[in-house]
Scaffold this motif. Structure first.
Motif, PDB file in Angstrom:
ATOM      1  N   LEU A 157      24.009 -17.214  56.274  1.00 39.18           N
ATOM      2  CA  LEU A 157      25.677 -17.156  55.625  1.00 39.18           C
ATOM      3  C   LEU A 157      25.115 -16.929  54.187  1.00 39.18           C
ATOM      4  O   LEU A 157      26.051 -16.147  53.200  1.00 39.18           O
ATOM      5  CB  LEU A 157      26.672 -17.887  56.027  1.00 39.18           C
ATOM      6  CG  LEU A 157      27.894 -17.868  55.475  1.00 39.18           C
ATOM      7  CD1 LEU A 157      28.560 -16.737  55.657  1.00 39.18           C
ATOM      8  CD2 LEU A 157      28.213 -19.589  55.494  1.00 39.18           C
ATOM      9  N   ILE A 158      24.587 -17.835  54.132  1.00 38.32           N
ATOM     10  CA  ILE A 158      24.063 -18.332  52.309  1.00 38.32           C
ATOM     11  C   ILE A 158      24.296 -16.766  51.513  1.00 38.32           C
ATOM     12  O   ILE A 158      23.773 -16.014  50.534  1.00 38.32           O
ATOM     13  CB  ILE A 158      23.387 -18.784  52.008  1.00 38.32           C
ATOM     14  CG1 ILE A 158      24.250 -20.685  52.308  1.00 38.32           C
ATOM     15  CG2 ILE A 158      22.534 -19.537  50.816  1.00 38.32           C
ATOM     16  CD1 ILE A 158      22.291 -21.609  51.871  1.00 38.32           C
ATOM     17  N   LYS A 159      23.080 -15.989  52.382  1.00 33.49           N
ATOM     18  CA  LYS A 159      21.661 -14.177  51.933  1.00 33.49           C
ATOM     19  C   LYS A 159      23.133 -13.535  52.109  1.00 33.49           C
ATOM     20  O   LYS A 159      23.303 -12.624  51.323  1.00 33.49           O
ATOM     21  CB  LYS A 159      21.280 -14.235  52.914  1.00 33.49           C
ATOM     22  CG  LYS A 159      19.678 -15.363  53.070  1.00 33.49           C
ATOM     23  CD  LYS A 159      18.770 -14.639  53.842  1.00 33.49           C
ATOM     24  CE  LYS A 159      17.192 -15.149  53.946  1.00 33.49           C
ATOM     25  NZ  LYS A 159      16.587 -15.089  54.771  1.00 33.49           N
ATOM     26  N   TYR A 160      23.737 -13.216  52.871  1.00 36.25           N
ATOM     27  CA  TYR A 160      25.265 -12.884  52.611  1.00 36.25           C
ATOM     28  C   TYR A 160      25.715 -12.817  51.590  1.00 36.25           C
ATOM     29  O   TYR A 160      26.262 -11.711  51.289  1.00 36.25           O
ATOM     30  CB  TYR A 160      26.033 -13.072  54.574  1.00 36.25           C
ATOM     31  CG  TYR A 160      27.084 -12.320  54.516  1.00 36.25           C
ATOM     32  CD1 TYR A 160      27.325 -10.863  54.243  1.00 36.25           C
ATOM     33  CD2 TYR A 160      28.416 -12.417  54.375  1.00 36.25           C
ATOM     34  CE1 TYR A 160      27.895  -9.750  54.762  1.00 36.25           C
ATOM     35  CE2 TYR A 160      29.327 -11.695  54.182  1.00 36.25           C
ATOM     36  CZ  TYR A 160      30.194 -10.402  54.358  1.00 36.25           C
ATOM     37  OH  TYR A 160      30.703  -9.324  54.459  1.00 36.25           O
ATOM     38  N   ILE A 161      26.651 -14.423  51.713  1.00 40.12           N
ATOM     39  CA  ILE A 161      27.141 -14.515  50.829  1.00 40.12           C
ATOM     40  C   ILE A 161      26.690 -14.191  49.178  1.00 40.12           C
ATOM     41  O   ILE A 161      27.089 -13.333  48.693  1.00 40.12           O
ATOM     42  CB  ILE A 161      27.924 -15.772  49.994  1.00 40.12           C
ATOM     43  CG1 ILE A 161      28.622 -16.102  51.602  1.00 40.12           C
ATOM     44  CG2 ILE A 161      28.313 -16.137  49.127  1.00 40.12           C
ATOM     45  CD1 ILE A 161      29.431 -17.693  52.365  1.00 40.12           C
ATOM     46  N   SER A 162      25.493 -14.520  48.953  1.00 40.77           N
ATOM     47  CA  SER A 162      24.719 -14.265  47.722  1.00 40.77           C
ATOM     48  C   SER A 162      24.318 -12.927  47.820  1.00 40.77           C
ATOM     49  O   SER A 162      24.378 -11.638  46.488  1.00 40.77           O
ATOM     50  CB  SER A 162      23.151 -14.361  47.890  1.00 40.77           C
ATOM     51  OG  SER A 162      23.467 -15.430  47.904  1.00 40.77           O
ATOM     52  N   ALA A 163      24.181 -11.817  48.476  1.00 38.30           N
ATOM     53  CA  ALA A 163      24.564 -10.185  48.505  1.00 38.30           C
ATOM     54  C   ALA A 163      25.784  -9.925  47.737  1.00 38.30           C
ATOM     55  O   ALA A 163      25.888  -8.857  47.434  1.00 38.30           O
ATOM     56  CB  ALA A 163      23.485  -9.628  49.875  1.00 38.30           C
ATOM     57  N   HIS A 193      28.190 -11.830  46.293  1.00 37.52           N
ATOM     58  CA  HIS A 193      28.323 -11.658  44.720  1.00 37.52           C
ATOM     59  C   HIS A 193      26.983 -12.384  43.944  1.00 37.52           C
ATOM     60  O   HIS A 193      26.612 -13.061  44.010  1.00 37.52           O
ATOM     61  CB  HIS A 193      29.166 -13.165  44.884  1.00 37.52           C
ATOM     62  CG  HIS A 193      30.283 -12.782  46.174  1.00 37.52           C
ATOM     63  ND1 HIS A 193      31.682 -12.543  44.764  1.00 37.52           N
ATOM     64  CD2 HIS A 193      30.725 -13.226  46.614  1.00 37.52           C
ATOM     65  CE1 HIS A 193      32.080 -12.157  46.029  1.00 37.52           C
ATOM     66  NE2 HIS A 193      31.662 -12.689  47.573  1.00 37.52           N
ATOM     67  N   PRO A 194      26.055 -10.812  43.532  1.00 39.60           N
ATOM     68  CA  PRO A 194      24.664 -11.682  42.772  1.00 39.60           C
ATOM     69  C   PRO A 194      24.751 -12.209  41.555  1.00 39.60           C
ATOM     70  O   PRO A 194      24.095 -12.953  41.069  1.00 39.60           O
ATOM     71  CB  PRO A 194      24.500 -10.427  42.700  1.00 39.60           C
ATOM     72  CG  PRO A 194      25.584  -8.838  42.837  1.00 39.60           C
ATOM     73  CD  PRO A 194      26.859 -10.061  43.924  1.00 39.60           C
ATOM     74  N   LEU A 195      25.957 -11.978  41.394  1.00 39.77           N
ATOM     75  CA  LEU A 195      26.272 -13.445  39.535  1.00 39.77           C
ATOM     76  C   LEU A 195      26.526 -14.377  40.150  1.00 39.77           C
ATOM     77  O   LEU A 195      25.563 -15.779  39.414  1.00 39.77           O
ATOM     78  CB  LEU A 195      27.985 -12.906  39.016  1.00 39.77           C
ATOM     79  CG  LEU A 195      27.566 -11.553  38.688  1.00 39.77           C
ATOM     80  CD1 LEU A 195      29.238 -10.757  37.853  1.00 39.77           C
ATOM     81  CD2 LEU A 195      26.231 -10.717  37.565  1.00 39.77           C
ATOM     82  N   ASP A 245      23.588 -22.053  43.659  1.00 39.66           N
ATOM     83  CA  ASP A 245      25.675 -22.720  44.014  1.00 39.66           C
ATOM     84  C   ASP A 245      25.843 -22.288  45.249  1.00 39.66           C
ATOM     85  O   ASP A 245      27.221 -23.173  45.825  1.00 39.66           O
ATOM     86  CB  ASP A 245      25.772 -22.618  42.588  1.00 39.66           C
ATOM     87  CG  ASP A 245      25.359 -22.723  41.616  1.00 39.66           C
ATOM     88  OD1 ASP A 245      25.129 -23.969  41.539  1.00 39.66           O
ATOM     89  OD2 ASP A 245      26.601 -22.576  40.223  1.00 39.66           O
ATOM     90  N   ILE A 246      25.889 -21.455  45.418  1.00 39.43           N
ATOM     91  CA  ILE A 246      26.043 -20.534  46.347  1.00 39.43           C
ATOM     92  C   ILE A 246      25.952 -21.468  48.460  1.00 39.43           C
ATOM     93  O   ILE A 246      26.560 -22.118  49.226  1.00 39.43           O
ATOM     94  CB  ILE A 246      25.963 -19.271  47.650  1.00 39.43           C
ATOM     95  CG1 ILE A 246      26.070 -18.473  46.365  1.00 39.43           C
ATOM     96  CG2 ILE A 246      26.114 -19.070  48.757  1.00 39.43           C
ATOM     97  CD1 ILE A 246      26.136 -17.367  46.542  1.00 39.43           C
ATOM     98  N   GLU A 247      24.483 -22.113  48.548  1.00 39.56           N
ATOM     99  CA  GLU A 247      23.979 -22.827  49.161  1.00 39.56           C
ATOM    100  C   GLU A 247      24.258 -24.391  49.333  1.00 39.56           C
ATOM    101  O   GLU A 247      24.499 -24.553  50.432  1.00 39.56           O
ATOM    102  CB  GLU A 247      22.359 -23.586  48.944  1.00 39.56           C
ATOM    103  CG  GLU A 247      21.561 -24.059  50.054  1.00 39.56           C
ATOM    104  CD  GLU A 247      20.575 -24.569  49.937  1.00 39.56           C
ATOM    105  OE1 GLU A 247      19.746 -24.996  50.593  1.00 39.56           O
ATOM    106  OE2 GLU A 247      19.839 -23.532  48.712  1.00 39.56           O
ATOM    107  N   ASN A 248      24.755 -25.263  48.067  1.00 38.67           N
ATOM    108  CA  ASN A 248      25.396 -26.091  48.135  1.00 38.67           C
ATOM    109  C   ASN A 248      26.882 -25.931  48.255  1.00 38.67           C
ATOM    110  O   ASN A 248      27.309 -27.037  48.942  1.00 38.67           O
ATOM    111  CB  ASN A 248      24.872 -26.625  46.126  1.00 38.67           C
ATOM    112  CG  ASN A 248      24.094 -27.085  45.826  1.00 38.67           C
ATOM    113  OD1 ASN A 248      23.617 -27.755  46.462  1.00 38.67           O
ATOM    114  ND2 ASN A 248      23.562 -27.146  44.893  1.00 38.67           N
ATOM    115  N   ALA A 249      27.395 -25.218  48.275  1.00 38.93           N
ATOM    116  CA  ALA A 249      29.247 -25.172  48.499  1.00 38.93           C
ATOM    117  C   ALA A 249      29.714 -24.642  49.912  1.00 38.93           C
ATOM    118  O   ALA A 249      29.990 -25.628  50.341  1.00 38.93           O
ATOM    119  CB  ALA A 249      29.562 -23.437  47.726  1.00 38.93           C
TER     120      ALA A 249
END
Length: 98
Positions: free
Chosen positions: A6-12, A14-16, A21-25
């Motif tokens: 899930l974290i990798k998907y969101i990172s892809a 939203h690359p900015l 931060d995505i992992e913490n959220a």
């Protein structure tokens, strides 16, 4: 899908946003959901679904090996009910061929 996927998907998507931060959220959201369920709160995410607790009452079971009666204590079990939008998306999604 796992939490790391899930974290990798969101990172892809939203690359900015820094992956940290995505992992913490993600971690904070999941902790909040767990804490809310522990406090007997119902969680509703419109369009996705709701989380609640179902209470399984105490019962008398049997030990399969000895046949002896065993008291099974009450349990609080998390329950998820999909929302209408999620059910419709899943129902009308094309089946993936593996």
């Amino acid at each position: 899908m796992t939490k790391s996927e899930l974290i990798k998907y969101i990172s892809a998507k939203h690359p900015l946003l820094p992956p940290r931060d995505i992992e913490n959220a993600t971690r904070h959201i999941l902790e909040y959901l767990s804490d809310a369920l522990q406090q007997d709160e119902r969680i509703e995410i419109r369009g996705f679904g709701s989380f609640s607790l179902h209470i399984r009452p105490e019962k008398v079971g049997r030990n399969p090996r000895t046949g002896e009666s065993v008291r099974v204590p009450e349990k609080r079990v998390p329950h998820f009910k999909a929302g209408k939008e999620l059910r419709e998306q899943v129902d009308y999604a094309p089946a993936s061929v593996s």
